[in-house]
Write a protein that holds these residues in place. Structure first.
Motif, mmCIF file in Angstrom:
data_model
loop_
_atom_site.group_PDB
_atom_site.id
_atom_site.type_symbol
_atom_site.label_atom_id
_atom_site.label_comp_id
_atom_site.label_asym_id
_atom_site.label_seq_id
_atom_site.Cartn_x
_atom_site.Cartn_y
_atom_site.Cartn_z
ATOM 1 N N GLU A 89 -10.663 5.401 6.462
ATOM 2 C CA GLU A 89 -12.083 5.647 6.217
ATOM 3 C C GLU A 89 -12.908 5.740 7.500
ATOM 4 O O GLU A 89 -14.082 6.073 7.450
ATOM 5 C CB GLU A 89 -12.643 4.591 5.263
ATOM 6 N N PHE A 260 -6.202 -2.705 0.092
ATOM 7 C CA PHE A 260 -7.521 -2.911 -0.502
ATOM 8 C C PHE A 260 -8.468 -1.759 -0.173
ATOM 9 O O PHE A 260 -9.174 -1.263 -1.033
ATOM 10 C CB PHE A 260 -8.127 -4.230 -0.007
ATOM 11 N N ASP A 261 -8.459 -1.354 1.117
ATOM 12 C CA ASP A 261 -9.342 -0.256 1.496
ATOM 13 C C ASP A 261 -8.893 1.043 0.843
ATOM 14 O O ASP A 261 -9.707 1.869 0.450
ATOM 15 C CB ASP A 261 -9.367 -0.100 3.029
ATOM 16 N N TYR A 263 -7.544 1.379 -2.004
ATOM 17 C CA TYR A 263 -7.919 1.406 -3.420
ATOM 18 C C TYR A 263 -9.233 2.149 -3.627
ATOM 19 O O TYR A 263 -9.376 2.952 -4.538
ATOM 20 C CB TYR A 263 -8.016 -0.017 -3.963
ATOM 21 N N GLU A 264 -10.192 1.887 -2.759
ATOM 22 C CA GLU A 264 -11.497 2.533 -2.908
ATOM 23 C C GLU A 264 -11.378 4.054 -2.759
ATOM 24 O O GLU A 264 -12.152 4.798 -3.333
ATOM 25 C CB GLU A 264 -12.480 2.000 -1.858
ATOM 26 N N ASN A 265 -10.389 4.468 -1.958
ATOM 27 C CA ASN A 265 -10.233 5.903 -1.692
ATOM 28 C C ASN A 265 -9.143 6.517 -2.535
ATOM 29 O O ASN A 265 -8.542 7.514 -2.138
ATOM 30 C CB ASN A 265 -9.925 6.104 -0.206
ATOM 31 N N ILE A 266 -8.858 5.923 -3.678
ATOM 32 C CA ILE A 266 -7.694 6.352 -4.444
ATOM 33 C C ILE A 266 -7.831 7.802 -4.922
ATOM 34 O O ILE A 266 -6.850 8.518 -5.048
ATOM 35 C CB ILE A 266 -7.445 5.374 -5.601
ATOM 36 N N TYR A 267 -9.059 8.260 -5.125
ATOM 37 C CA TYR A 267 -9.254 9.659 -5.518
ATOM 38 C C TYR A 267 -9.264 10.565 -4.294
ATOM 39 O O TYR A 267 -8.757 11.675 -4.321
ATOM 40 C CB TYR A 267 -10.567 9.844 -6.286
ATOM 41 N N ALA A 268 -9.859 10.082 -3.206
ATOM 42 C CA ALA A 268 -10.004 10.910 -2.019
ATOM 43 C C ALA A 268 -8.675 11.065 -1.296
ATOM 44 O O ALA A 268 -8.364 12.132 -0.796
ATOM 45 C CB ALA A 268 -11.042 10.305 -1.078
ATOM 46 N N VAL A 273 -3.266 4.279 -0.143
ATOM 47 C CA VAL A 273 -2.883 3.027 -0.787
ATOM 48 C C VAL A 273 -1.371 2.953 -0.959
ATOM 49 O O VAL A 273 -0.783 1.882 -0.937
ATOM 50 C CB VAL A 273 -3.637 2.845 -2.131
ATOM 51 N N VAL A 274 -0.727 4.114 -1.056
ATOM 52 C CA VAL A 274 0.713 4.115 -1.331
ATOM 53 C C VAL A 274 1.522 3.682 -0.102
ATOM 54 O O VAL A 274 2.433 2.863 -0.212
ATOM 55 C CB VAL A 274 1.156 5.518 -1.814
#
Lengths: 304, 342, 566
Positions: A89, A260-261, A263-268, A273-274
């Motif tokens: 991010e 954790f960070d 997760y917030e960007n899971i769509y972007a 996260v993976v």
């Protein structure tokens, strides 16, 4: 009348040294033959090497500086703009942060288990072996320990002792030993009634020896599972702690915080996260292979 | 029994009745349970004492806001008076204990004029429903997978199970939940034009439950499977099981009669902690799927330093956990009759 | 206005942004969906802590408050002035000390009873009862209404003391339709105070009935009993509460006794989904009609061919800044503060970190309000000048010991890591982050135990400058003026302008005050946040105005919105 006693004594004298020598060399042999265990050990070794060597990799310009921000490349996908694993991010290199993340995350994962193990073993073995009032008191103590809010506990512990690595390890371990203690106690309770224990007990073995020689090896399997599953949990707890503002301070990367960070960007940017989750997964898998290998190696019944 | 022979005085009845009860296994079990229930009072006392202390040691007051303009000292002073926080801490503790004895858990600071018991009653059913469903899923699936993997050690089935367990443990459940939402919610919705998808938030006794329950149950299932696999492997190596195999008993019989009982012991031990995890761990599932349960209420209470709510929830949790552990200990007796009651 | 639970802001524009086609009343082209589909589902994020408007402080509380209770006025859609709600007009006495509000003659409560002036007196006194400790009392009323100044010294354990205080307030009802407020000192902005969501009438009979009879004014529990139950929340607003599903949603239905024409929307459901990703997935699966786009997903929405058409970027009347603790060396040096302020690339901050949701702004008053003026560029980005300022001060080494106190939210952590990176790149000074639990941050900044704190900010309660300049007057420490800067010449300018009835003179005063804030680098002004919302195309007639909530564009005028056939 003197004969049987002497035989038993002789047997004892004759057996113990032989077993000790044979046990360890045998164990090593068995461990070596276990391919999964060797692979696990290799991965653990690699992880340790990465943890120690990642600053060198930066100096050799093999990987990017994990703290360097490139805000024009925020959430770059893997392969984009020269980021093999993408960017986060703040446009920092995910690969480099993953490698650096191993430093704190491995430490948290392993040291926390290292603190939990003696506490859980001591309380579980004591409660299970002695039973009665001691067991009851220790188990009610675990009931209390379970029940009060660990989030609050950790907050207070860290705000009293100040946020340092040691405080964080300690705080995570202190809220996590109960499961292991109860597990060990349960194992001991069920094993101690078995015939061979009864036999050893009636032949006058000291409690400590009994525990170490018979009770512990027989409950090793579940203990290993609990400890290896504890590794990712500790890594995540570190991230929760930093969420509470009492963990490792940013910008230092840790796998838990990366998850954790991410997760917030899971769509972007789903890979953000993976990747760290997979890193945690490999660590878990490597340690459980090593653990399983150790258990099999130390189990005399596995002689083939 | 002597008891039926007449109407002895109370004093005379008790010892003989007791010894009559304790002489049987069921009787000692009953006494064991009663004793454990009596133990709950001191446990609760210490839990309240520790939580109360932690709460007041934790930095920040209930009236500090998470940003923007803060309340004036005057308003904070009046709020402290309104909620009795101006009294000495020891006095507050005694007052709290006194009202808890009367089943009064006080008023929430955050939700004005709502009683803590009311808030707990409101949110408990959601958490309980999802937790119990997850619990019912964990035992058969986790134990089943574990036994299967152990019996087929080092085969493809074993590797797949282990792989699944590893993934489930290394992705925290909010990530698994979110990934499920993306796949079964958003992407399915887009692919089918809204004809088939799973609802991504909210609570209802229908397909709303699928993703939250799975999300909550996945880690315990993985853990239970790994644990069962390990203990089953141990059990298989025991002499009596080897004997059973050697005798040529069919696999199913060996497993159900000899292996399962032994491999279940560590699983049963962890059921208490698992249950505790389902209750307290519900916070993440409740946040991801926006379910108004107790886990979320608890974390919000801690974040906002809603003292009465923190205490009320903790008391409830400790009751649930104590009962779960009691049930587990009783379950031991049935699984492993050799275990002595203490 | 109080920020919600996260660092986001309320919508605010100088000229009303008409989001979709204007909703004329019964134009044939409306293409209205059937009545049973006239339901608007929006995400309010958090459950209100109270449904009593006088107790509400957060944006997510006010969102329900303004639907259920009308204050005397509201801001016009273009925020140029006030327009009538509960009152149709007002007079000010020549000395500026008496406001006479002429109440709407046909106004009724949601249970059908007429609203009378004594209800207003009762509501305002309820708000000002010190025993109830309403969170929003302090910044506004107690300083202006006659007799209210002693609020802080009332003994809240004594009913007689409270009653004496309340009866001494300058609030009166000479007849049923006239509400008179006497002020302690002239306040040119008082018409704006009358637009606030907590300045509403309340029903004495309902409150006492819910409390089980009349009660002592010390008894906060009884005084608030009515606000727990949808059936006893009798309001004078356009909607009334039908259902409170705790921590899940609040359902509003039209108030049948409201004075304005009946709205199209038959239900407004305000959900309480706290996780941004969850709300986003609910919007995409058709379960929500309006959401605020989570910051992480802004780029995804912009690049999505379908979603990008449903997205609206809405300016807000707010501003964010960095607070410096001016009581600690070297931050007591104005040049050091200025060096820090001048070394942040605000364009990068807005365009990259905030994904374009804002406007970089090195001055105080946000765009869209009177007083917006960017001519003073003392704080604008200039790394060379910043370096020189710091070098001249000779305090670089001292500055490197300072820490940036950071709340533990992802938004704050990301932003502050960027700030630290900017200081290290542009100023050559390494400033460590100190991420702490949010409550602890608040406690520390209240006590002045911090070096640098960011970002904090303000959202307009109403579009008048008085609402902004009061933040930095002396004695406002530990409220939002964390740096505790005190400048008596600034105080004089602000106090004079607050009381000044001449518009030009007033504007000049505030303008000079703003220059002082900027030039002294009291804080480092950063950017004006914008709101990025998704609105389903079938939601029409929403008029976004200056006073709307961050996640609920158009919530001030829901009675014009409607759902089209879809």
């Amino acid at each position: 009348m003197a004969l049987p006693a002497a035989t038993i004594e002789q047997l004892g004298q004759w057996e113990v040294p032989e077993q000790q020598i044979g046990l360890w060399s045998d164990a090593l042999q068995r461990f070596r033959r276990n391919r999964l265990a060797i692979a696990g050990a290799a991965v653990v070794l690699l992880l340790v090497l990465i943890a120690f060597g990642s600053p060198l990799l930066v100096q050799l310009h093999l990987i990017a500086d994990p703290l360097k921000q490139h805000v024009e490349f925020i959430e770059a996908a893997p392969g984009q703009n020269g980021y093999a694993f993408g960017a986060d991010e703040l446009g920092r290199d995910t690969l480099s942060r993953l490698l650096f993340g191993s430093r704190v995350s491995l430490a948290v994962g392993i040291f926390v288990q290292a603190i939990i193990l003696p506490i859980g073993l001591a309380i579980g073995l004591t409660a299970g072996y002695f039973g009665g009032r001691i067991d009851n008191l220790l188990m009610r103590f675990t009931d209390i320990w379970y029940a009060f809010p660990d989030l609050l506990f950790v907050l207070v512990v860290v705000s009293v002792f100040g946020p340092s690595l040691l405080t964080i390890f300690g705080a995570i371990a202190l809220v996590n030993w109960v499961g292991l203690a109860r597990l060990v106690r349960g194992q001991v309770l069920s094993i101690k009634e078995k015939e061979f224990i009864e036999a050893a007990r009636s032949s006058g073995s000291a409690p400590a020896k009994l525990i170490l020689k018979h009770l512990l090896p027989n409950s090793l399997g579940p203990i290993i599972v609990t400890l290896t599953f504890g590794i990712p949990q500790a890594i995540f707890l570190e991230a929760v702690l930093s969420f509470l503002g009492v963990g490792i301070q940013p910008p230092t990367p840790t796998w838990g915080q990366m998850v954790f960070d991410g997760y917030e960007n899971i769509y972007a940017n789903p890979t953000s996260v993976v990747f760290p989750a997979l890193a945690i997964g490999f660590t878990l898998l490597a340690f459980s292979f090593v653990g399983d290998g150790l258990r099999d190696a130390l189990d005399p019944r596995m002689k083939r | 029994m002597a008891v039926t022979a007449g109407r002895p005085t109370r004093g005379a009845l008790l010892p003989s009745q007791l010894s009559a009860i304790t002489s049987t296994r069921t009787g000692s079990l009953a006494i064991f349970i009663v004793r454990r229930i009596l133990w709950m009072a001191p446990i609760l006392f210490f839990v309240i004492l520790i939580t109360f202390t932690l709460m007041h040691l934790a930095p920040g007051s209930p009236w500090d806001k998470a940003g923007g303009r803060q309340l004036s000292d005057t308003v904070i002073n009046n709020l402290n008076i309104r909620y009795g926080l101006n009294k000495p801490v020891t006095q507050q503790f005694v007052l709290y204990l006194w009202s808890v004895i009367h089943f009064d858990f006080g008023l929430s600071y955050q939700y004005q004029n709502k009683t803590v018991s009311g808030l707990l009653l409101e949110s408990w059913p959601y958490t309980a429903t999802i937790g119990v469903l997850a619990f019912l899923l964990i035992i058969p699936v986790g134990v089943g997978l574990g036994v299967l993997a152990a019996l087929r050690q080092n085969t493809r089935i074993d590797y797949i199970t282990m792989g699944f367990a590893t993934v489930a443990a290394s992705f925290p459940n909010f990530v698994i939940g979110a990934l499920m939402v993306v796949v079964f919610g958003v992407l399915s919705y887009r692919a089918t034009g809204g004809n088939f998808f799973l609802p991504t938030a909210g609570f209802a006794l229908d397909d709303h439950l699928i993703m939250p329950v799975l999300t909550l149950a996945l880690l315990p299932i993985a853990y239970t499977a790994r644990l069962t696999r390990a203990s089953t492997l141990e059990a298989i190596r025991q002499d009596f099981v080897r004997t059973a195999w050697a005798k040529g008993l069919p696999e199913r019989l060996v497993v159900t009669r000899h292996v399962l009982k032994n491999s279940l012991i560590p699983v049963v031990t962890t059921l208490g902690p698992t249950f505790a995890f389902l209750v307290t761990g519900s916070v993440i599932v409740e946040t991801v799927f926006s379910i108004p349960g107790i886990g979320r209420a608890f974390v919000v209470a801690i974040e906002s330093r809603d003292y009465p709510m923190i205490l009320g929830t903790t008391v409830l949790f400790s009751l649930v956990i104590a009962v779960a552990n009691l049930v587990v200990d009783v379950a031991y007796v049935f699984i492993d009759p050799r275990v002595r009651l203490t | 206005m109080q920020l919600g639970n996260h660092l986001r802001a309320t919508a605010l524009v100088s000229v009303a942004v008409v989001v979709a086609a204007c909703g004329g009343s019964n134009a044939p082209s409306l293409n209205l969906a059937p009545a049973d589909q006239q339901i608007l589902r929006a995400n309010n994020g958090v459950e209100p802590n109270s449904f009593d408007p006088t107790q509400q402080t957060y944006t997510y509380e006010r969102a329900v408050g303004i639907q259920t209770f009308d204050s005397l006025f509201r801001a016009k859609a273009d925020s140029s002035d006030v327009e009538p709600l509960g009152a149709t007009s007002y007079d000010v006495s020549s000395d500026g000390l008496t406001y006479t509000f002429h109440l709407r003659t046909n106004e009724k409560w949601s249970d059908g009873k007429p609203v009378v002036a004594s209800d207003w007196v009762y509501g305002w006194k309820h708000f000002l009862n010190p025993a109830l400790a309403a969170g929003y009392v302090d910044p506004f009323f107690d300083l202006t209404i006659k007799g209210a100044g002693t609020y802080g010294s009332v003994d809240v354990s004594s009913a007689s003391a409270i009653d004496a205080y309340l009866n001494g307030l300058g609030l009166s009802a000479p007849d049923d339709k006239t509400f008179v407020v006497a002020l302690d000192h002239p306040a040119a902005y008082f018409k704006w105070v009358a637009t606030l969501w907590m300045a509403v009438p309340l029903r004495k009979d309902i409150i006492e009935q819910a409390a089980g009879g009349s009660f002592a004014s010390t008894d906060a529990t009884k005084a608030e009993a009515w606000a727990n139950n949808a059936s006893t929340i009798i309001g004078n607003g356009p909607y009334k509460i039908k259902e409170i599903a705790s921590k899940d949603h609040v359902t509003l239905v039209p108030n049948p006794n409201y004075w304005a024409p009946a709205p199209h929307l038959q239900q407004i459901v305000l959900y309480e989904i706290s996780d941004g990703n969850t709300a986003y997935s609910q919007y995409q699966t058709g379960a929500l009609d309006i959401i605020g786009v989570p910051l992480a997903d802004v780029t995804v929405v912009r690049n999505d061919p379908k979603l990008s058409k449903e997205a609206k970027l809405i300016p807000t009347l707010s501003q964010y800044w960095i607070s410096y603790n001016s009581t600690r060396a070297p931050l007591d040096d104005k040049n050091v503060r200025m060096a820090l302020s001048k070394s942040i690339d605000r364009d990068k901050l807005v365009n990259d970190i905030e994904h374009g949701n804002g406007k970089s702004l090195g001055t105080f008053i946000p765009k869209g309000m009177n007083g917006y003026d960017t001519s003073d560029n003392a704080q604008s980005f200039d790394p060379a000048a910043a370096k020189k300022l710091l070098a001249d001060s000779g305090k670089a080494a001292q500055l490197a010991k300072m820490k940036l106190i950071t709340r533990n939210s992802t938004a704050s952590k990301t932003l502050n890591q960027f700030l630290a990176d900017q200081w290290s790149t542009n100023l050559g000074v390494t400033i460590q982050l100190d991420v702490i639990d949010s409550k602890t941050v608040t406690r520390n900044i209240r006590k002045g135990q911090f070096d640098i704190y960011g970002l904090d900010g303000w959202i307009s309660d109403y579009p008048d400058q008085q609402d902004w300049f009061d933040i930095f007057v002396t004695g406002s420490c530990h409220s939002l003026n964390w740096g505790c800067v005190s400048d008596t010449s600034y105080d004089d300018l602000v106090n004079k302008a607050d009381a000044e009835s001449d518009k030009t003179k007033r504007a000049q005063g505030y303008s000079q005050a703003q220059k002082k804030l900027i030039d002294n680098a009291v804080v480092g002004f950063m950017y004006q946040p914008y709101e990025y919302d998704l609105i389903k195309p079938y939601v029409q007639g929403l008029t976004v105005t200056t006073t709307d909530d961050q996640n609920l564009p158009g919530d001030g005028r829901y009675n014009q919105a409607y759902i089209t056939q879809h």
